[in-house]
Design a protein around this motif. Structure first.
Motif, PDB file in Angstrom:
ATOM      1  N   GLN A   1     -37.744  31.920 -35.580  1.00 39.33           N
ATOM      2  CA  GLN A   1     -38.710  31.218 -36.429  1.00 39.33           C
ATOM      3  C   GLN A   1     -38.080  29.962 -37.032  1.00 39.33           C
ATOM      4  O   GLN A   1     -38.706  28.896 -37.093  1.00 39.33           O
ATOM      5  N   ALA A   2     -36.822  30.067 -37.464  1.00 40.48           N
ATOM      6  CA  ALA A   2     -36.131  28.912 -38.041  1.00 40.48           C
ATOM      7  C   ALA A   2     -35.949  27.816 -37.004  1.00 40.48           C
ATOM      8  O   ALA A   2     -36.146  26.629 -37.290  1.00 40.48           O
ATOM      9  N   CYS A   3     -35.591  28.204 -35.774  1.00 36.65           N
ATOM     10  CA  CYS A   3     -35.405  27.220 -34.705  1.00 36.65           C
ATOM     11  C   CYS A   3     -36.721  26.556 -34.317  1.00 36.65           C
ATOM     12  O   CYS A   3     -36.758  25.355 -33.999  1.00 36.65           O
ATOM     13  N   ASP A   4     -37.800  27.309 -34.336  1.00 37.11           N
ATOM     14  CA  ASP A   4     -39.105  26.746 -34.006  1.00 37.11           C
ATOM     15  C   ASP A   4     -39.574  25.748 -35.060  1.00 37.11           C
ATOM     16  O   ASP A   4     -40.328  24.820 -34.765  1.00 37.11           O
ATOM     17  N   ALA A   5     -39.107  25.949 -36.296  1.00 40.31           N
ATOM     18  CA  ALA A   5     -39.570  25.114 -37.404  1.00 40.31           C
ATOM     19  C   ALA A   5     -38.725  23.860 -37.601  1.00 40.31           C
ATOM     20  O   ALA A   5     -39.189  22.888 -38.195  1.00 40.31           O
ATOM     21  N   SER A   6     -37.485  23.867 -37.103  1.00 44.65           N
ATOM     22  CA  SER A   6     -36.594  22.723 -37.340  1.00 44.65           C
ATOM     23  C   SER A   6     -35.651  22.521 -36.163  1.00 44.65           C
ATOM     24  O   SER A   6     -35.115  23.488 -35.606  1.00 44.65           O
ATOM     25  N   ALA A   7     -35.446  21.253 -35.812  1.00 45.68           N
ATOM     26  CA  ALA A   7     -34.522  20.921 -34.722  1.00 45.68           C
ATOM     27  C   ALA A   7     -33.109  20.697 -35.240  1.00 45.68           C
ATOM     28  O   ALA A   7     -32.171  20.590 -34.453  1.00 45.68           O
ATOM     29  N   THR A   8     -32.949  20.616 -36.561  1.00 44.73           N
ATOM     30  CA  THR A   8     -31.639  20.361 -37.157  1.00 44.73           C
ATOM     31  C   THR A   8     -31.223  21.547 -38.004  1.00 44.73           C
ATOM     32  O   THR A   8     -31.724  21.742 -39.115  1.00 44.73           O
ATOM     33  N   LEU A   9     -30.333  22.362 -37.445  1.00 43.86           N
ATOM     34  CA  LEU A   9     -29.876  23.569 -38.110  1.00 43.86           C
ATOM     35  C   LEU A   9     -28.376  23.744 -37.866  1.00 43.86           C
ATOM     36  O   LEU A   9     -27.841  23.210 -36.887  1.00 43.86           O
ATOM     37  N   PRO A  10     -27.685  24.515 -38.701  1.00 48.93           N
ATOM     38  CA  PRO A  10     -26.258  24.758 -38.490  1.00 48.93           C
ATOM     39  C   PRO A  10     -25.986  25.893 -37.509  1.00 48.93           C
ATOM     40  O   PRO A  10     -24.891  26.458 -37.486  1.00 48.93           O
TER      41      PRO A  10
ATOM     42  N   ALA B   1     -24.004  41.496 -41.375  1.00 46.49           N
ATOM     43  CA  ALA B   1     -25.371  41.284 -40.909  1.00 46.49           C
ATOM     44  C   ALA B   1     -26.233  40.675 -42.018  1.00 46.49           C
ATOM     45  O   ALA B   1     -27.056  39.788 -41.763  1.00 46.49           O
ATOM     46  N   LYS B   2     -26.045  41.145 -43.253  1.00 43.68           N
ATOM     47  CA  LYS B   2     -26.795  40.602 -44.379  1.00 43.68           C
ATOM     48  C   LYS B   2     -26.409  39.147 -44.624  1.00 43.68           C
ATOM     49  O   LYS B   2     -27.265  38.291 -44.902  1.00 43.68           O
ATOM     50  N   ALA B   3     -25.111  38.831 -44.496  1.00 44.50           N
ATOM     51  CA  ALA B   3     -24.649  37.457 -44.684  1.00 44.50           C
ATOM     52  C   ALA B   3     -25.222  36.535 -43.614  1.00 44.50           C
ATOM     53  O   ALA B   3     -25.582  35.389 -43.897  1.00 44.50           O
ATOM     54  N   LEU B   4     -25.313  37.032 -42.378  1.00 41.32           N
ATOM     55  CA  LEU B   4     -25.911  36.230 -41.311  1.00 41.32           C
ATOM     56  C   LEU B   4     -27.390  35.989 -41.594  1.00 41.32           C
ATOM     57  O   LEU B   4     -27.905  34.879 -41.391  1.00 41.32           O
ATOM     58  N   GLN B   5     -28.081  37.007 -42.072  1.00 37.21           N
ATOM     59  CA  GLN B   5     -29.490  36.848 -42.441  1.00 37.21           C
ATOM     60  C   GLN B   5     -29.644  35.763 -43.507  1.00 37.21           C
ATOM     61  O   GLN B   5     -30.495  34.875 -43.397  1.00 37.21           O
ATOM     62  N   GLN B   6     -28.797  35.809 -44.529  1.00 34.77           N
ATOM     63  CA  GLN B   6     -28.862  34.822 -45.599  1.00 34.77           C
ATOM     64  C   GLN B   6     -28.529  33.426 -45.075  1.00 34.77           C
ATOM     65  O   GLN B   6     -29.129  32.435 -45.503  1.00 34.77           O
ATOM     66  N   PHE B   7     -27.580  33.348 -44.155  1.00 39.72           N
ATOM     67  CA  PHE B   7     -27.213  32.067 -43.553  1.00 39.72           C
ATOM     68  C   PHE B   7     -28.412  31.444 -42.845  1.00 39.72           C
ATOM     69  O   PHE B   7     -28.694  30.252 -42.996  1.00 39.72           O
ATOM     70  N   VAL B   8     -29.131  32.266 -42.073  1.00 36.84           N
ATOM     71  CA  VAL B   8     -30.299  31.776 -41.339  1.00 36.84           C
ATOM     72  C   VAL B   8     -31.399  31.356 -42.311  1.00 36.84           C
ATOM     73  O   VAL B   8     -31.999  30.274 -42.160  1.00 36.84           O
ATOM     74  N   GLU B   9     -31.684  32.180 -43.320  1.00 33.25           N
ATOM     75  CA  GLU B   9     -32.735  31.863 -44.293  1.00 33.25           C
ATOM     76  C   GLU B   9     -32.392  30.614 -45.100  1.00 33.25           C
ATOM     77  O   GLU B   9     -33.233  29.736 -45.304  1.00 33.25           O
ATOM     78  N   TRP B  10     -31.154  30.525 -45.527  1.00 34.36           N
ATOM     79  CA  TRP B  10     -30.683  29.434 -46.374  1.00 34.36           C
ATOM     80  C   TRP B  10     -30.676  28.105 -45.621  1.00 34.36           C
ATOM     81  O   TRP B  10     -30.865  27.037 -46.209  1.00 34.36           O
ATOM     82  N   SER B  11     -30.486  28.171 -44.293  1.00 30.24           N
ATOM     83  CA  SER B  11     -30.411  26.956 -43.486  1.00 30.24           C
ATOM     84  C   SER B  11     -31.692  26.134 -43.544  1.00 30.24           C
ATOM     85  O   SER B  11     -31.668  24.916 -43.345  1.00 30.24           O
ATOM     86  N   ALA B  12     -32.805  26.787 -43.803  1.00 29.38           N
ATOM     87  CA  ALA B  12     -34.093  26.094 -43.813  1.00 29.38           C
ATOM     88  C   ALA B  12     -34.220  25.104 -44.967  1.00 29.38           C
ATOM     89  O   ALA B  12     -34.998  24.152 -44.889  1.00 29.38           O
ATOM     90  N   CYS B  13     -33.440  25.299 -46.035  1.00 35.72           N
ATOM     91  CA  CYS B  13     -33.595  24.436 -47.203  1.00 35.72           C
ATOM     92  C   CYS B  13     -32.306  23.771 -47.661  1.00 35.72           C
ATOM     93  O   CYS B  13     -32.336  22.813 -48.438  1.00 35.72           O
TER      94      CYS B  13
END
Length: 270
Positions: free
Chosen positions: A12-21, A121-133
């Motif tokens: 979902q994050a990749c679909d929403a943005s082309a610029t991610l870490p 796994a929780k840290a990776l989840q937060q990394f993905v969520e946090w990347s959006a903003c």
């Protein structure tokens, strides 16, 4: 968080943005790729299927596990789909991310791999969520957090075998920033603040040529675009500095052992 939910979040994050870490690599058919260049240290979190490394697939990373790879000119790999296909989150690291481990280094190994515990796994989840903003200027903070968690979980090797890049890696990084550009010894020497003769001597000492570095950077970028987009192959060839799709295809096949169209088919469900 279950792997399926983490997959959905990352996609979902990749679909929403082309610029991610981070990037997402997925396939529905097995992928066999030879000599895949790792331009910078890389964290790979496998969320579905199995990833193997080495010519004989000797190191396997199933779903729920991670790989850490140092930069290398090429590694053989297989991405093997399971019931949910193959799905991995890739995070490219900077050498400065490892400064936190100064004084803790041990003898380097070939790679670090292990199981993702609940905290990681929780840290990776937060990394993905946090990347959006989060702004790009602070992406390194979460990358360092992931490395620290891996280190504290008993994988001390993550602190040890990433060395400052040699001249070949510095050249590769420059070319990678403009893969479609025209790269000559004089342009690179100027960018590196050294003479052309010094640059040639340093590259020769590391056993590489400028032509080889440029080709690997361009084809590595093409491999990334084929894995992360559905752009036409001709367009990808142009973005990698090839004016002929057939030449791009030939060079790609020679290096990776698979054509762009064959690799593209592994990502599309019939």
């Amino acid at each position: 968080m279950k792997m399926q939910a983490l997959m959905a979040l990352a996609q979902q994050a990749c679909d929403a943005s082309a610029t991610l870490p981070f990037s997402v690599y997925s396939s529905v058919l097995e992928q066999r790729i030879l000599n895949a260049p790792i331009a910078k240290p890389l964290l790979i979190f496998v969320l579905a299927g199995v990833k193997t490394l080495g010519p004989d697939g000797g190191v396997a990373c199933p779903a729920g596990h991670f790989f850490f790879l140092s930069s290398t000119s090429g590694v053989d790999m297989r991405n093997i789909p399971g019931g949910d296909g193959y799905f991995a989150v890739l995070i490219e690291l900077d050498y400065s991310d490892f400064h936190q481990f100064n004084g803790l280094r041990q003898q380097a190994g070939a790679s670090v791999h292990g199981k993702m515990d609940d905290v990681l796994a929780k840290a990776l989840q937060q990394f993905v969520e946090w990347s959006a903003c989060a702004p790009a200027a602070i992406w390194h903070l979460r990358r360092k957090e992931l490395l620290q968690l891996i280190y504290l979980s008993g994988h001390e090797g993550v602190a040890s075998f990433v060395e400052p890049p040699g001249i070949a890696h510095r050249v590769h990084a420059l070319v990678n920033g403009d893969v479609a550009g025209k790269w000559s010894v004089d342009r690179l020497a100027s960018a590196l603040a050294m003479s052309e003769s010094t640059l040639r001597r340093k590259l020769q000492a590391e056993g590489v040529s400028l032509t080889d570095i440029v080709n690997r950077a361009r084809l590595g970028h093409g491999l990334h675009l084929l894995q992360t987009t559905l752009a036409p192959i001709g367009r990808i060839a142009e973005r990698c500095g090839y004016h002929s799709q057939s030449r791009f295809t030939s060079k790609f096949k020679d290096l990776f052992g698979v054509t762009p169209s064959e690799l593209r088919k592994t990502r599309i469900r019939n």
